[in-house]
Design a protein around this motif. Structure first.
Motif, PDB file in Angstrom:
ATOM      1  N   VAL A 171     -29.919  31.594 -10.895  1.00 14.49           N
ATOM      2  CA  VAL A 171     -30.530  30.038 -11.837  1.00 14.49           C
ATOM      3  C   VAL A 171     -31.584  29.431 -11.128  1.00 14.49           C
ATOM      4  O   VAL A 171     -32.447  28.983 -12.397  1.00 14.49           O
ATOM      5  CB  VAL A 171     -29.257  28.749 -11.966  1.00 14.49           C
ATOM      6  CG1 VAL A 171     -29.668  27.656 -12.072  1.00 14.49           C
ATOM      7  CG2 VAL A 171     -28.377  29.704 -12.485  1.00 14.49           C
ATOM      8  N   ILE A 183     -32.491  24.695 -17.786  1.00 12.28           N
ATOM      9  CA  ILE A 183     -31.908  25.270 -16.649  1.00 12.28           C
ATOM     10  C   ILE A 183     -30.866  24.158 -15.814  1.00 12.28           C
ATOM     11  O   ILE A 183     -30.222  24.614 -14.828  1.00 12.28           O
ATOM     12  CB  ILE A 183     -32.410  26.124 -15.606  1.00 12.28           C
ATOM     13  CG1 ILE A 183     -33.019  27.260 -16.678  1.00 12.28           C
ATOM     14  CG2 ILE A 183     -32.114  26.413 -14.471  1.00 12.28           C
ATOM     15  CD1 ILE A 183     -32.153  28.049 -17.151  1.00 12.28           C
ATOM     16  N   LEU A 186     -27.947  24.367 -15.835  1.00 17.09           N
ATOM     17  CA  LEU A 186     -26.701  25.408 -15.115  1.00 17.09           C
ATOM     18  C   LEU A 186     -26.536  25.220 -13.609  1.00 17.09           C
ATOM     19  O   LEU A 186     -25.328  25.250 -13.513  1.00 17.09           O
ATOM     20  CB  LEU A 186     -27.818  26.402 -15.602  1.00 17.09           C
ATOM     21  CG  LEU A 186     -27.665  27.265 -16.995  1.00 17.09           C
ATOM     22  CD1 LEU A 186     -28.293  28.406 -16.638  1.00 17.09           C
ATOM     23  CD2 LEU A 186     -26.335  27.887 -17.549  1.00 17.09           C
ATOM     24  N   ASN A 187     -27.620  24.547 -12.795  1.00 14.89           N
ATOM     25  CA  ASN A 187     -27.847  23.944 -12.085  1.00 14.89           C
ATOM     26  C   ASN A 187     -26.557  22.969 -11.435  1.00 14.89           C
ATOM     27  O   ASN A 187     -25.883  23.269 -10.225  1.00 14.89           O
ATOM     28  CB  ASN A 187     -28.519  23.337 -11.575  1.00 14.89           C
ATOM     29  CG  ASN A 187     -29.760  24.364 -10.396  1.00 14.89           C
ATOM     30  OD1 ASN A 187     -29.363  25.429  -9.399  1.00 14.89           O
ATOM     31  ND2 ASN A 187     -30.907  23.653 -11.053  1.00 14.89           N
TER      32      ASN A 187
END
Length: 555
Positions: A171, A183, A186-187
């Motif tokens: 990621v 992103i 996503l973290n």
């Protein structure tokens, strides 16, 4: 991707993350070996060419338990993946092949450090269930109690921690290469997965959860959980009471035993709402496999993952639920903004936010309440908040997941159970007088705030208004579209109405003075009250005579 950027990508991807290595305890060789396995599977499914929802699900299943759990988390994040992907990920399977019985016994021996026959009279060779983290065997203690032994798979902590380390690197690398703001989400998913992993692999914590859950529900006669045996629990093994009940999905068997499915659904939803909104401590995964019926009680099992919500957040979540039940969009907007832990008010387009909420509300509430998907509704609200620069608490995702899962239980096994009505009724019934007053005060303050803003905005035009008026530049045009005779009638009606209000006021005021017995008196009535009654009587006669004369003229 340029050559230099490609080199940077590879360098960052294969670089050891010191913090992750401290967690996993694994060296670069093992990490890179696992990375090659992941890339091989991704290549098999041609991930670089784009994945269909089904192929994405199958790939995650082949990648192993960590990625299955990541997919389960992503299934709740509609702001990251399209709906067709989140729908497909809800069917992810976490069942795996069982551990050999000899390995189970070996693990137990290592954990207890003494002969097993000193603890257990017998252990069933065949597991009751086998999942990605652990498997369960039925057993009997030497003291005679029927128990379930949950044994963690050897090495599962290291493997899952290693996979999460790789996910973090992946990621971060994509973020470095693409500079995409998404992103960040996503973290958050990876960190949520890490927290979940830590909770699910700490069996001492799970035993404490069982004790705490039982204590919180001790006064609820129809809710319970297995009794924990803390003295026989370690970080990798937990021993608890064996639940010999009927799974909630076995509806035919439940009805055969005389259970009322509708009553079960009502109690299940009402108690789960209590867990979330009153206790602030709730079962994180209430799927059918974790809910049994035994002796007239609903029994929750597998309390490895529990959700937490503060009193402050619970109150605002109540406001969200209540506003949804009342179909009050402005109140829903206010509740969502209050529920948020972070919001950039300068970036929030309030008009658009309100319009989007109205659209969501009309989409969900327009359907029959029995068809209302509360979990999906909450997901839509939280996704809209994320798109509008409003950050929800970390508990929001688990709450949505819990209600989505619970609603799935009801849809499949207990039809015709109205989730939103039960939740709304629960909120109303559980509110104390003080809480009701506080909610009404909050609603009043919210409306007052909107009205004050409107007045302040209008006040900015006052100087210009006064300037134009003093210069004789201000004109008013009013066209009522009425003839003079009609205006005269309206004026007469207004006069009568004003007199009626005055008469009522005199009668009420005089009555108050009368009961107060204020001296001096006349005919047993205070003089002030007598004059009020007299004035009201005279005005009443005038109004009646005016009405009679007007009717006579009209004839």
């Amino acid at each position: 991707m340029s050559t230099q950027l490609g080199k940077n990508f590879v360098a960052r991807f294969f670089k050891d993350d010191e913090s992750d290595n401290e967690i996993t305890g694994l060296d670069r060789k093992n990490r890179n070996k696992r990375l090659r396995e992941i890339m091989k599977i991704a290549k098999k499914y041609r991930a670089d060419k784009g994945l269909t929802p089904k192929a994405f699900r199958l790939m995650l299943e082949e990648l192993g338990p960590t990625f299955v759990k990541a997919g389960q988390v992503l299934s709740m994040r509609s702001e990251i993946l399209p709906k067709r992907f989140t729908d497909e990920l809800t069917s992810l399977r976490s069942d795996v092949s069982p551990l050999p019985y000899d390995l189970v016994l070996q693990t137990l021996q290592q954990e207890y450090g003494r002969p097993l026959d000193e603890i257990f009279a017998s252990i069933d060779e065949h597991p009751e269930g086998s999942a990605s983290v652990a498997q369960v065997h039925r057993a009997k203690l030497v003291t005679g109690e029927d128990v379930a032994i949950k044994v963690q798979r050897p090495g599962v902590q290291e493997t899952m921690a290693q996979d999460i380390s790789i996910m973090r690197t992946l990621v971060n690398t994509i973020s470095f290469a693409t500079k995409q703001a998404q992103i960040i989400d996503l973290n958050e998913v990876v960190e949520e997965l890490w927290i979940t992993f830590q909770e699910e692999t700490d069996f001492i914590q799970e035993a404490q959860n069982l004790v705490k859950f039982a204590e919180m529900n001790k006064d609820v006669v129809y809710i319970t959980c297995p009794k924990a045996y803390p003295e026989l629990t370690t970080k990798h093994v937990i021993v608890m009471e064996y639940i010999d009940g009927i799974n909630i999905s076995q509806t035919e068997e439940l009805e055969k035993r005389g259970y009322d499915l509708k009553e079960i659904g009502l109690k299940l939803v009402d108690n789960y709402t209590t867990q979330v909104l009153e206790h602030g401590y709730f079962h994180g995964d209430p799927h059918p496999g974790n809910i049994f019926i035994r002796g007239g009680q609903i029994v929750y099992i597998d309390l490895g993952m529990m959700g937490y919500i503060s009193k402050r957040d619970a109150n605002y979540l109540k406001a969200i639920m209540y506003a949804a039940g009342e179909q009050n969009v402005p109140a829903l907007k206010e509740a969502l903004l209050n529920f948020a832990i972070e919001k950039d008010m300068a970036k929030v387009n309030h008009a658009q936010f309100l319009a989007d909420l109205d659209s969501i509300m009309s989409q969900f509430v327009s359907m029959n309440l029995r068809e209302l998907d509360v979990g999906a509704f909450l997901n839509e609200l939280f996704s809209l908040a994320a798109r509008s620069h409003v950050v929800m608490p970390s508990s929001a995702s688990m709450i949505s997941k819990g209600f989505v899962t619970l609603e799935g239980v009801l849809d499949e096994n207990i039809p015709n159970t109205n989730l939103i009505q039960i939740i709304t009724a629960h909120i109303v019934n559980e509110e104390s007088k003080g809480e009701k007053a506080q909610r009404e005060i909050n609603e009043f303050l919210a409306k007052s705030n909107l009205a004050t803003r409107g007045l302040l905005n209008a006040a900015t035009f006052v100087p210009e208004f006064m300037k134009m008026m003093t210069r004789g530049q201000l004109e008013f045009n009013m066209n009522l579209g009425m003839e003079p005779s009609q205006l005269s009638k309206m004026s007469n009606m207004a006069d009568r109405l004003a007199l009626a209000v005055i008469i009522a006021g005199l009668f009420i005021g005089s009555s108050i003075v009368y009961y107060a017995k204020i001296k001096p008196l006349i005919f047993g009535i205070p003089i002030l009250g007598f004059l009020g009654y007299l004035g009201a009587f005279i005005l009443s006669v005038i109004v009646v005579l005016d009405i009679l004369l007007t009717r006579k003229r009209m004839r």
